[in-house]
Design a protein around this motif. Sequence first.
Motif, PDB file in Angstrom:
ATOM      1  N   THR A  13       0.793  -6.375   6.811  1.00 42.56           N
ATOM      2  CA  THR A  13       1.570  -5.173   6.488  1.00 42.56           C
ATOM      3  C   THR A  13       1.756  -5.104   4.980  1.00 42.56           C
ATOM      4  OG1 THR A  13       3.665  -6.368   6.717  1.00 42.56           O
ATOM      5  CG2 THR A  13       2.831  -5.262   8.686  1.00 42.56           C
ATOM      6  N   ASP A  14       2.329  -3.989   4.532  1.00 40.90           N
ATOM      7  CA  ASP A  14       2.532  -3.795   3.092  1.00 40.90           C
ATOM      8  C   ASP A  14       3.554  -4.765   2.527  1.00 40.90           C
ATOM      9  OD1 ASP A  14       0.721  -1.776   3.178  1.00 40.90           O
ATOM     10  OD2 ASP A  14       2.228  -0.196   3.468  1.00 40.90           O
TER      11      ASP A  14
ATOM     12  N   SER B  65      11.348   0.791   8.550  1.00 39.24           N
ATOM     13  CA  SER B  65      10.287  -0.064   9.069  1.00 39.24           C
ATOM     14  C   SER B  65       9.078   0.020   8.150  1.00 39.24           C
ATOM     15  CB  SER B  65       9.898   0.392  10.480  1.00 39.24           C
ATOM     16  OG  SER B  65       8.763  -0.293  10.922  1.00 39.24           O
ATOM     17  N   ASP B  66       8.443  -1.142   7.918  1.00 38.34           N
ATOM     18  CA  ASP B  66       7.252  -1.163   7.064  1.00 38.34           C
ATOM     19  C   ASP B  66       6.118  -0.348   7.678  1.00 38.34           C
ATOM     20  OD1 ASP B  66       8.496  -2.866   5.261  1.00 38.34           O
ATOM     21  OD2 ASP B  66       7.979  -4.625   6.447  1.00 38.34           O
ATOM     22  N   ASP B  67       6.052  -0.343   9.023  1.00 39.88           N
ATOM     23  CA  ASP B  67       4.960   0.336   9.707  1.00 39.88           C
ATOM     24  C   ASP B  67       5.444   0.701  11.111  1.00 39.88           C
ATOM     25  OD1 ASP B  67       2.588   1.095  10.988  1.00 39.88           O
ATOM     26  OD2 ASP B  67       1.389  -0.261   9.757  1.00 39.88           O
TER      27      ASP B  67
ATOM     28  N   ARG C 147       3.935   1.355  13.652  1.00 37.46           N
ATOM     29  CA  ARG C 147       3.103   0.784  14.713  1.00 37.46           C
ATOM     30  C   ARG C 147       3.614  -0.578  15.178  1.00 37.46           C
ATOM     31  NH1 ARG C 147      -2.581   0.822  11.799  1.00 37.46           N
ATOM     32  NH2 ARG C 147      -1.209   0.060  10.133  1.00 37.46           N
TER      33      ARG C 147
ATOM     34  N   HIS D   6      -3.208   6.903  15.772  1.00 38.75           N
ATOM     35  CA  HIS D   6      -3.175   5.910  14.693  1.00 38.75           C
ATOM     36  C   HIS D   6      -4.180   4.787  14.949  1.00 38.75           C
ATOM     37  CE1 HIS D   6      -0.029   4.919  17.734  1.00 38.75           C
ATOM     38  NE2 HIS D   6      -0.766   3.829  17.785  1.00 38.75           N
TER      39      HIS D   6
ATOM     40  N   LEU E  99      -3.279  -2.237  14.316  1.00 38.05           N
ATOM     41  CA  LEU E  99      -2.776  -3.061  13.218  1.00 38.05           C
ATOM     42  C   LEU E  99      -3.817  -4.116  12.843  1.00 38.05           C
ATOM     43  CD1 LEU E  99       0.817  -3.506  14.597  1.00 38.05           C
ATOM     44  CD2 LEU E  99       0.337  -2.688  12.290  1.00 38.05           C
TER      45      LEU E  99
END
Length: 998
Positions: free
Chosen positions: A471-472, A500-502, A504, A561, A564
Amino acid sequence: MRRFLRPGHDPVRERLKRDLFQFNKTVEHGFPHQPSALGYSPFLRLMAIGTRSGAIKLYGAPGVEFMGLHEENNTVMQIHFIPDQCQLVTLLDDNSLHLWSLKQHSGASELREEHRFTLKGPPGSPPSATQITAVLPHSSREVLYLGTESGNIFVVELPSFRVLEDRTITSEAALQRVPEDYCNRRSCELVEALREHPKNPDQILIGYSRGLIVLWDLQNSKVTHHFLGSQQLENLYWQRDGSKFISCHYDGSYTQWPVSSDNRQPEPLENLVPYGPFPCKAISRIYWQTTKNGLPYIIFQGGMPRASYGDRHSISVVHGSQQTAFDFTSRVIDFFIIFSSEPTAEFDDPSAMVVLAEEELVVIDLKTAGWPAVHPPYLASLHCSAITCSHHVSNIPLKLWERIISAGSKQNIHYSNMPWPIDGGTNIAPDPPQRDLLLTGHEDGTVRFWDASGVCLHLLYKLSTVRVFLTDADPNDNMNTLGEDEWPPLRKVGTFDPYSDDPRLGIQKIYLCKYSGYLAVAGTAGQVLVMELNDEDAEHVVDHAEADLLQDQEGYRWKGHEKLKTRDGPVRFEAGFQPFVLVQCQPPAVVTSLALHSEWKLVAFGTSHGFGLFDHQQKRLVFVKCTLHPSDQLALEGPLSRVKSLKKSLRQSFRRIRRSRVSSRKRRGGSGNASEVQEANAKFDQDALQEMELAPVQRKIEARSAEDSFTGFVRTLYFADTFLRDSSRHCPSLWAGTNGGTVYAFCLRVPPAERRMDEPVRAEQAKEIQLMHRAPVVGILVLDGRSTPLPEPLEVAHDLSKSPDMQGSHQLLVVSEEQFKVFTLPKVSSKLKLKLTALEGCRVRKVTVANFGSCKTDDYSENDLAVLTNLGDIQIISLPFLKLQIRYPCIRKEDVSGIASCVFTKYGQGFYLISPSEFERFSLSTKWLVEPRCIVDMPEVTSNNHVHSKSGMENAARKSSSGDYGEDDRKSERLMEHALLNDEKVLKEIQSTLEGGR
């Protein structure tokens, strides 16, 4: 006489139902939604929180909770405890005052509203004349001082709320002998603060918003000192000995003022802008706490530089050379300091700071070096990341419980070991009969394990799935790292982090096996993680497998989407649940159903495209089944896509109206003239459209078209060892139910334990059932030969359940949104069904098997279905005869999120979200009931605020016999007599004694 009895009416059964079923909303878990006010009683050691919806909640020692609700549902603006009493006053935003009392009833304390009052001015006066801005309960416990927007201070009597007009303090009286140039420069404006002198109850400090502060003599009704502030006033605080007080201001400064016995004009001792010289935000509240070592604690809210830190929500603590600005993730509502409240104590010696922020409660330990946070036993911020799903597990084995607590304690090493400082009242509820876990999945990819055994929902352990993925955000980032020369010295506190960072990463389904310690977690991007519990930190590679649910079918293209990305190589995990295999669904759609069989080492998962079975021991995909219908285009758009066809949904709605209209015409038989029919049709169109707007779910049970969207959506998965092929041999099986009313059954061949790693698990489709009305299948259950639901995996092996009856014939119960249907096995012929009330538009939303025990005897219990409908009511339906036992209204039908969040327990309790941060707990059982039961004892108090010992009555008797009796003693005796006569238990004892005498 039998024919006159109502069908199905059985007096014995009716009596038994009363012993089994009872609906109660018992307790609210979590953090109050939209808090607006905070109060604290050092005498009772109780904290009160008010909310914007008019609720008031009191908290003390863990398990001590009270709740009240103002009828007006207005915002609670202020809360003030009456000194040395079990009473408090609330001020609402409609300018009404409410007096609440803690009274004992049936052996426990209850919070009751005693009186309400609205301050009214003379006829024709503006509303501001009586708009209350400050409240001071006097230590005499007889009056309240009410500061108003007009600058006047009204005095009302307690508990009657009678206004004592002759004691009103007018702004004109306060301005007497104030220098003319100061008066000309500024008027009094509103009363900002009222504070009683800590050593002299006949003096109160009055602070006006424009900066003027006066010390008022209550005995002589006059001003003794004026303090001429030059900045807009925010608040006041007395130092313990009464020789000085401190004022804080809008420009980010605070000022110390001396209080002398002579009449000289006081000059400020110190004026300081802590974070100057640049323009700063207001300091809205301040404390000055004395200590034995001579260095005071100066604690204040706000005061940050406007340009750089104007958006921060901070409280600064200064103690000698130590200074920290605690930075909260949401707006600070209010805070208080817990310090020595003994009147004889010479110093304050603060021990803790309690901060009510908009989204959480934070307690800071001021005694321990570094000022760490204290782990709260209640008021947990459930929504620190938005809750996306929940899962309840009853009766956790002790060994698993201890291992989870051990993993959680390793995460909490940065918390203080200080005992919980708000410890008033006594919890008298019985100890929970078993250990229960509530698991919540969150948007940020975490799963939190809560102790749901009793009244306090307490966090035991937090699991994060983020480490498996790229993740970022770097998980090793530390938000609290500060350089040595950082200024202001900010430190992040609190757990609330809604970002939330993502998206998903969001957790959608959770399944925990309490016997084996296996945990399956599934998410928004089609990820399914299987984990096992490890007591130590470990570093290992997470195995990957892909499940292509479309099976390379042509013509389908996923528009949602992406999946991940996973980390390559070994990943380090903390002690606790550690993933060892990841199954990635393709397309990466939301996982809609999940089942885990830890005895067979199998996990099943379903999405809107189909379902699959994975062998997590051999780490091998067993099979996948695509359930897509050719028209299921919406299933390919994904939850984060906003390309839903409005045209299609409108077309479907009008098609339903047209179908219903045609069927109603047929029922009318075409009678009547054309104009009447046309008029009736027009009216029907209008009514149907209104119905559509208000409740689009209302319709009769009718066959749905296979073209309806999402028919392949897998709603439920179920493992069972039953008779599927013939009645002589039973075998493991997997059942799946879809949104289109289809049930698939697969025979499984699981090798014996000695050959489990050598031979593959095999699966073969054995049955496919299509419900005629095509309603979504929300539950599947197999009943054994005794009509008992099959036990959970490993339950029999742990001697916690009887072995299922494999001699008699098994039955299959299929629960759709609109009906319950029992089939015989293995032939799958219809045996029995129960339809829900079609005219009310009633649909099943949640269903589970619950065990209900009798409150009269331990020998009887039965399994029934607990059902939640889209109307928010709960129905209990008997097994296996599908008879409706009872119905309770539980959740408002408009509360869609509350209905969607509901989770039932195995023993007839349940939880649902009443706000993003609160679970409402309810019980359907007479036997299993978790609710607060606590008592707050009222110590007797003398006029000098000292607490009486139990020998107070003996002393009174001694004084009475010796004739040494003063006015204070008589007052104390009247108070004691009043308390005794209001105690129900004492009155009952007196009554029984009198009856015994007769």
